[in-house]
Design an enzyme around this catalytic site. Sequence first.
Site, PDB file in Angstrom:
ATOM      1  N   LYS A 186       0.813  -1.215   0.000  1.00  0.00           N
ATOM      2  CA  LYS A 186       0.000   0.000   0.000  1.00  0.00           C
ATOM      3  C   LYS A 186       0.847   1.265   0.000  1.00  0.00           C
ATOM      4  O   LYS A 186       0.471   2.264  -0.623  1.00  0.00           O
ATOM      5  CB  LYS A 186      -0.955  -0.019   1.190  1.00  0.00           C
ATOM      6  CG  LYS A 186      -2.025  -1.089   1.032  1.00  0.00           C
ATOM      7  CD  LYS A 186      -2.949  -1.144   2.226  1.00  0.00           C
ATOM      8  CE  LYS A 186      -3.996  -2.231   2.011  1.00  0.00           C
ATOM      9  NZ  LYS A 186      -4.916  -2.347   3.165  1.00  0.00           N
ATOM     10  N   LYS A 281     -10.322 -12.059  -5.780  1.00  0.00           N
ATOM     11  CA  LYS A 281     -11.344 -12.057  -4.746  1.00  0.00           C
ATOM     12  C   LYS A 281     -12.289 -10.871  -4.918  1.00  0.00           C
ATOM     13  O   LYS A 281     -11.870  -9.780  -5.295  1.00  0.00           O
ATOM     14  CB  LYS A 281     -10.649 -11.977  -3.382  1.00  0.00           C
ATOM     15  CG  LYS A 281     -11.550 -12.197  -2.190  1.00  0.00           C
ATOM     16  CD  LYS A 281     -10.707 -12.193  -0.926  1.00  0.00           C
ATOM     17  CE  LYS A 281     -11.572 -12.324   0.315  1.00  0.00           C
ATOM     18  NZ  LYS A 281     -10.760 -12.303   1.553  1.00  0.00           N
ATOM     19  N   LYS A 284     -14.204  -4.664  -2.074  1.00  0.00           N
ATOM     20  CA  LYS A 284     -14.749  -3.302  -2.096  1.00  0.00           C
ATOM     21  C   LYS A 284     -13.781  -2.318  -2.719  1.00  0.00           C
ATOM     22  O   LYS A 284     -14.171  -1.257  -3.183  1.00  0.00           O
ATOM     23  CB  LYS A 284     -15.068  -2.846  -0.675  1.00  0.00           C
ATOM     24  CG  LYS A 284     -16.098  -3.659   0.029  1.00  0.00           C
ATOM     25  CD  LYS A 284     -16.336  -3.086   1.405  1.00  0.00           C
ATOM     26  CE  LYS A 284     -17.166  -4.022   2.257  1.00  0.00           C
ATOM     27  NZ  LYS A 284     -16.411  -5.225   2.596  1.00  0.00           N
TER      28      LYS A 284
END
Length: 417
Positions: A186, A281, A284
Site C-alpha cells: 500500500k 477475490k 470493495k
Amino acid sequence: MGRTVFSHFLTLSNSSPRFVSSFRTCGGYGRKYWKRPATITQRQVLDRRNSAGFRCVCSVSITESAAEGNSSSFVRKRIVSGVQPTGSIHLGNYLGAIKNWISLQNTYDTLFFIVDLHAITLPYDAKSLSKATRDTAAIYLACGVDTSKASVFVQSHVRAHVELMWLLSSATPVGWLNRMIQFKEKSRKAGDENVGVALLTYPVLMASDILLYQSDFVPVGEDQKQHLELTRELAERVNYLYGGRKWKKLGGRGGTIFKVPEPLIPPAGARVMSLIDGTSKMSKSAPSDQSRINLLDPKDVIANKIKRCKTDSFPGLEFDNPERPECNNLLSIYQLVSGKTKEEVAQECQDMNWGTFKPLLTDAVVDHLCPIQVRYEEIISDSAYLDKVLAEGATKAAEIADVTLSNVYQAMGFLRR
C-alpha cells in the site's frame, strides 16, 4: 466497509468451521527467542518463518471446542472480529464472513466491532465516516447479528483500544512492522508523501483489538495471517518482558498478561470471487462496482451485474475446473444463496448454458438478499434503536477491556490511578 480486519469467517461447505488446537509459536520460534532477542538476527527469524511457516491446521471442531471441560463450570470461548466502516458490504463479505458469524454467536462469547480507527490509515472522507459507521452496523444487524448473544460496538467508543496500542508499540520492534506485506504494497502504491505512520503501525492496533479482550480465537483470511502472527508474537513478547514473577513483584497476580489467540481458519476453497475476474477475490477496493454484488443493490442492478459478468465458452457448467474460474465462482454463489449442496447444484446445472443459468442465479440472489434489505431499512430509519445497541455494546466491551488495560499498566510499572 473497506476490508475486514480480522478476515473473515469464510465457508462454502455446510460443515462447521474448525479451529487450530495446537498452534506453533508464531514464525516457528519458541520462548527461547524472547529470552535472548538480541541473539536472533533478522535473517534467522525470516529463515525460521519460511521453514515453519504460519501453519493453519484444522483439528478441533466447534462442538469439540465448545464442549471442553466440565459443563457445570464451562466458560464460553471468546471470538473477536472487526470490520471497516465503508457502509457498503458485498456478497463476498456476507457469504464468507457474516453468515458464519451468525452461527458462531450461538456457541461462543462474541465481540463484533466497527473498526473506525483502522479506516483512517489511508486518506478518507471525514464527512462520510460517521454515516458509514452507522450504515455498516445496521447492515450487520440486518444480516442477523443478535445483540442478546454478541456485543456490537464502535472501536473508537472503547478508548482502551488506543491506550493499549501505545503500550504495545513500546514493545514492538520496528523491524517486525517493516516486514508486513500489506504495508509494503500500500505504501508503494500511495507513495511516501501520502502514507502516514498509522499505516505502518496498523498491525499494532489490530493486536490491541484482539489482545484487549483475551480472545481465544480470531477469524483470519489469507491477507491477515501475517498480522495475526505478529499479534501472537507480541503477546508472547509482552508476557515474557512484563508477566510472570516480574508482574507479581509489582503487586499483580503474576502469570501471563495476555492470552495468545488461536486462528479460526476457513475450509478450503471458501472464497467468493470477482464477477469480472474469477481469479481475483470480490473486493470493495476494486475500481469497478461491476465486480461485486453489494448487499443493498436493488434487483435491477443485481440482474444487470449478473447479466454482464464474465463467463466462458465451454459447454455446460461445472465446479472445480481450473480453466473455468468464473464458472466455479458463479456456481458456488448459487450454491450458497440457494442452500443446496454442491452435488445438487452440479447435477442441476451441468447441462445448462449461461443464458439459462444467469436468470436462475439472479432470482436466487435477489430472494436471498430481500429480507436483509428490508430489515436494514427498518434499522437505519430508527436511529434511537441503533444508538442504543452501539452504546450497550461499548459498555459491555469496556468492562472486559478495562480489566486487561489495568493489568498491563500495572505490569509495565505505571503509577496506579
